[in-house]
Write a protein that holds these residues in place. Structure first.
Motif, mmCIF file in Angstrom:
data_model
loop_
_atom_site.group_PDB
_atom_site.id
_atom_site.type_symbol
_atom_site.label_atom_id
_atom_site.label_comp_id
_atom_site.label_asym_id
_atom_site.label_seq_id
_atom_site.Cartn_x
_atom_site.Cartn_y
_atom_site.Cartn_z
ATOM 1 N N ARG A 4 43.368 39.745 30.972
ATOM 2 C CA ARG A 4 43.405 40.390 29.652
ATOM 3 C C ARG A 4 44.821 40.413 29.081
ATOM 4 N NH1 ARG A 4 39.740 45.791 29.356
ATOM 5 N NH2 ARG A 4 40.118 45.460 27.135
ATOM 6 N N ARG A 5 45.817 40.493 29.958
ATOM 7 C CA ARG A 5 47.210 40.502 29.491
ATOM 8 C C ARG A 5 47.580 39.196 28.790
ATOM 9 N NH1 ARG A 5 49.005 42.414 34.791
ATOM 10 N NH2 ARG A 5 48.942 44.681 34.843
ATOM 11 N N VAL A 6 46.914 38.111 29.176
ATOM 12 C CA VAL A 6 47.200 36.817 28.550
ATOM 13 C C VAL A 6 46.094 36.440 27.567
ATOM 14 C CG1 VAL A 6 48.640 35.954 30.410
ATOM 15 C CG2 VAL A 6 46.168 35.650 30.550
ATOM 16 N N SER A 7 45.421 37.469 27.023
ATOM 17 C CA SER A 7 44.438 37.315 25.935
ATOM 18 C C SER A 7 43.182 36.557 26.331
ATOM 19 C CB SER A 7 45.098 36.626 24.726
ATOM 20 O OG SER A 7 46.220 37.356 24.275
ATOM 21 N N ILE A 8 42.806 36.626 27.610
ATOM 22 C CA ILE A 8 41.528 36.051 28.045
ATOM 23 C C ILE A 8 40.472 37.139 27.954
ATOM 24 C CG2 ILE A 8 40.254 35.021 29.955
ATOM 25 C CD1 ILE A 8 42.834 33.821 30.938
ATOM 26 N N LYS A 9 39.389 36.867 27.261
ATOM 27 C CA LYS A 9 38.349 37.860 27.047
ATOM 28 C C LYS A 9 37.700 38.263 28.371
ATOM 29 C CE LYS A 9 37.152 36.446 22.334
ATOM 30 N NZ LYS A 9 36.062 35.980 21.450
ATOM 31 N N THR A 10 37.219 39.505 28.407
ATOM 32 C CA THR A 10 36.600 40.027 29.621
ATOM 33 C C THR A 10 35.357 39.240 30.006
ATOM 34 O OG1 THR A 10 37.416 42.246 29.072
ATOM 35 C CG2 THR A 10 35.653 42.099 30.693
ATOM 36 N N CYS A 11 34.589 38.820 29.018
ATOM 37 C CA CYS A 11 33.379 38.052 29.317
ATOM 38 C C CYS A 11 33.726 36.715 29.961
ATOM 39 C CB CYS A 11 32.548 37.850 28.051
ATOM 40 S SG CYS A 11 33.414 37.011 26.708
ATOM 41 N N HIS A 12 34.814 36.089 29.505
ATOM 42 C CA HIS A 12 35.255 34.820 30.099
ATOM 43 C C HIS A 12 35.788 35.061 31.513
ATOM 44 C CE1 HIS A 12 35.937 33.196 25.749
ATOM 45 N NE2 HIS A 12 34.659 33.272 26.086
ATOM 46 N N ALA A 13 36.482 36.176 31.719
ATOM 47 C CA ALA A 13 36.974 36.517 33.054
ATOM 48 C C ALA A 13 35.807 36.714 34.020
ATOM 49 C CB ALA A 13 37.836 37.776 32.993
ATOM 50 N N TYR A 14 34.748 37.362 33.539
ATOM 51 C CA TYR A 14 33.582 37.602 34.391
ATOM 52 C C TYR A 14 32.902 36.286 34.780
ATOM 53 C CZ TYR A 14 29.041 39.320 35.944
ATOM 54 O OH TYR A 14 27.916 39.567 36.688
ATOM 55 N N HIS A 15 32.772 35.375 33.821
ATOM 56 C CA HIS A 15 32.171 34.079 34.132
ATOM 57 C C HIS A 15 33.026 33.297 35.129
ATOM 58 C CE1 HIS A 15 29.645 34.903 30.599
ATOM 59 N NE2 HIS A 15 28.835 33.986 31.089
ATOM 60 N N TYR A 16 34.332 33.443 35.034
ATOM 61 C CA TYR A 16 35.225 32.780 35.991
ATOM 62 C C TYR A 16 35.014 33.356 37.391
ATOM 63 C CZ TYR A 16 39.554 31.629 38.456
ATOM 64 O OH TYR A 16 40.462 31.211 39.387
ATOM 65 N N MET A 17 34.899 34.688 37.494
ATOM 66 C CA MET A 17 34.660 35.319 38.794
ATOM 67 C C MET A 17 33.330 34.872 39.382
ATOM 68 S SD MET A 17 35.870 39.190 37.902
ATOM 69 C CE MET A 17 37.418 39.493 37.051
ATOM 70 N N ALA A 18 32.319 34.776 38.526
ATOM 71 C CA ALA A 18 31.011 34.338 39.000
ATOM 72 C C ALA A 18 31.071 32.912 39.537
ATOM 73 C CB ALA A 18 29.987 34.434 37.872
ATOM 74 N N ASP A 19 31.849 32.067 38.859
ATOM 75 C CA ASP A 19 31.988 30.680 39.296
ATOM 76 C C ASP A 19 32.710 30.607 40.638
ATOM 77 O OD1 ASP A 19 31.923 27.711 38.755
ATOM 78 O OD2 ASP A 19 34.101 28.004 38.856
ATOM 79 N N ARG A 20 33.771 31.409 40.819
ATOM 80 C CA ARG A 20 34.521 31.408 42.064
ATOM 81 C C ARG A 20 33.736 32.042 43.209
ATOM 82 N NH1 ARG A 20 38.221 27.818 41.932
ATOM 83 N NH2 ARG A 20 39.347 28.904 43.610
ATOM 84 N N SER A 21 32.784 32.932 42.874
ATOM 85 C CA SER A 21 32.003 33.636 43.897
ATOM 86 C C SER A 21 30.747 32.878 44.292
ATOM 87 C CB SER A 21 31.623 35.039 43.412
ATOM 88 O OG SER A 21 32.770 35.790 43.111
ATOM 89 N N GLY A 22 30.437 31.818 43.568
ATOM 90 C CA GLY A 22 29.247 31.040 43.894
ATOM 91 C C GLY A 22 27.994 31.482 43.170
ATOM 92 N N GLY A 23 28.144 32.143 42.043
ATOM 93 C CA GLY A 23 26.984 32.571 41.266
ATOM 94 C C GLY A 23 27.068 34.034 40.882
ATOM 95 N N PHE A 24 26.330 34.406 39.847
ATOM 96 C CA PHE A 24 26.362 35.780 39.358
ATOM 97 C C PHE A 24 25.839 36.771 40.395
ATOM 98 C CE2 PHE A 24 26.226 33.248 35.436
ATOM 99 C CZ PHE A 24 27.297 33.802 34.753
#
Length: 300
Positions: free
Chosen positions: A178-198
């Protein structure tokens, strides 16, 4: 109102490699479907009665893992502690559908919001442990597996409320993004991708929004006095007529704050015989019973 700047402990640091490690641990936990060689959904009372746990936290962790695999929400129920030692002596967990909603909440004629959906249906499922001093352990004394309602499917278990939690590493990553202006929804999708799915993230997008909001509120509440003074200092550089004075209490916290800007000065010049006070008579979150605000500030 605290005048201290928010500390770094509210902004944990988590690298991408640490996030990957956390995700792998989450996957291993999800794939753990057995306890002592028996599948969670096949456990019977006779398999657990008399089983010992070193701590009440260990017993709780076991039951939450069991409930997630089986497919139901957990609610903490009876808890008893020793008045002499402060140790938990009895702890019980039940299904979230246990019992029924209290009558005063069902028949509330002064209701402002729509009532929540009734979810309790006298479900008998429970898990209870008791501390035995001679064994220095918590022993399972009651375990019921029957439910009076449908259970969540395996692909639906990550939606259950009691099994959703935003970890510190995910919170730190979302805060950094968020500090570098990345939206929370995009951050969540990135976490889901790194975790192997939602299903492997461990929480929903709404949970992340709520956690970020509550974390930000904690930071503001601890540093809002300092932020207010910094804001007035910045305004003073732009407004040469701005006047500000404040005082602190014995704990070096902001106690009183008075300011007057150019607009207030002009208002007083035109309407100097009018002074408006605004009182807050109820105690606020700082424990202050009354706050006085002056709409037309004095000129001197």
């Amino acid at each position: 109102m605290s005048s201290q700047v928010a500390s770094d402990e509210h902004q944990p640091v988590m690298s991408d490699s640490n996030l990957q490690e956390h995700s792998l641990e989450a996957k291993n936990d999800i794939n753990q479907l057995e306890y002592d060689g028996i599948r969670y959904d096949k456990l019977a009372p006779e398999d657990l009665i008399g089983l010992m746990f070193e701590t009440v936290e260990a017993a709780e962790a076991f039951y939450y893992a069991y409930a997630k695999v089986v497919g139901f929400d957990v609610r903490k129920d009876d808890k008893r502690t020793s008045t002499r030692t402060g140790r938990v002596t009895i702890r019980r967990w039940v299904c979230s559908a246990e019992g029924e909603r209290l009558e005063k909440y069902v028949n509330n004629n002064n209701r402002v919001r729509m009532p929540k959906k009734l979810t309790r249906c006298h479900c008998p499922c429970l898990f209870k442990v008791r501390y035995l001093k001679e064994r220095n352990s918590y022993v399972v004394v009651d375990f019921k597996t029957h439910h009076s309602h449908d259970l969540a499917k395996s692909h639906e278990s990550h939606f259950l409320k009691s099994h959703r939690s935003v970890s510190d590493c995910h919170l730190a990553l979302a805060t950094s993004m968020r500090r570098v202006s990345i939206k929370t929804c995009h951050a969540y999708h990135y976490m889901a991708d790194r975790s192997g799915g939602f299903a492997n993230v461990g929480f929903l997008m709404k949970d992340l929004y709520n956690k970020l909001d509550s974390n930000q509120r904690e930071i503001v509440l601890e540093g809002d006095a300092k932020a207010a003074l910094a804001y007035l200092e910045g305004k003073a550089a732009e407004d040469k007529n701005l006047f500000c004075r404040y005082s602190t209490d014995e704990n070096n916290r902001l106690a009183n704050l008075f300011w007057r800007d150019s607009t207030s000065f002009l208002d007083y010049s035109c309407f100097g015989d009018v002074l408006v006070f605004e009182f807050m008579y109820k105690t606020n979150h700082y424990g202050i019973c009354s706050i006085v605000q002056l709409s037309c500030m004095v000129g001197q």
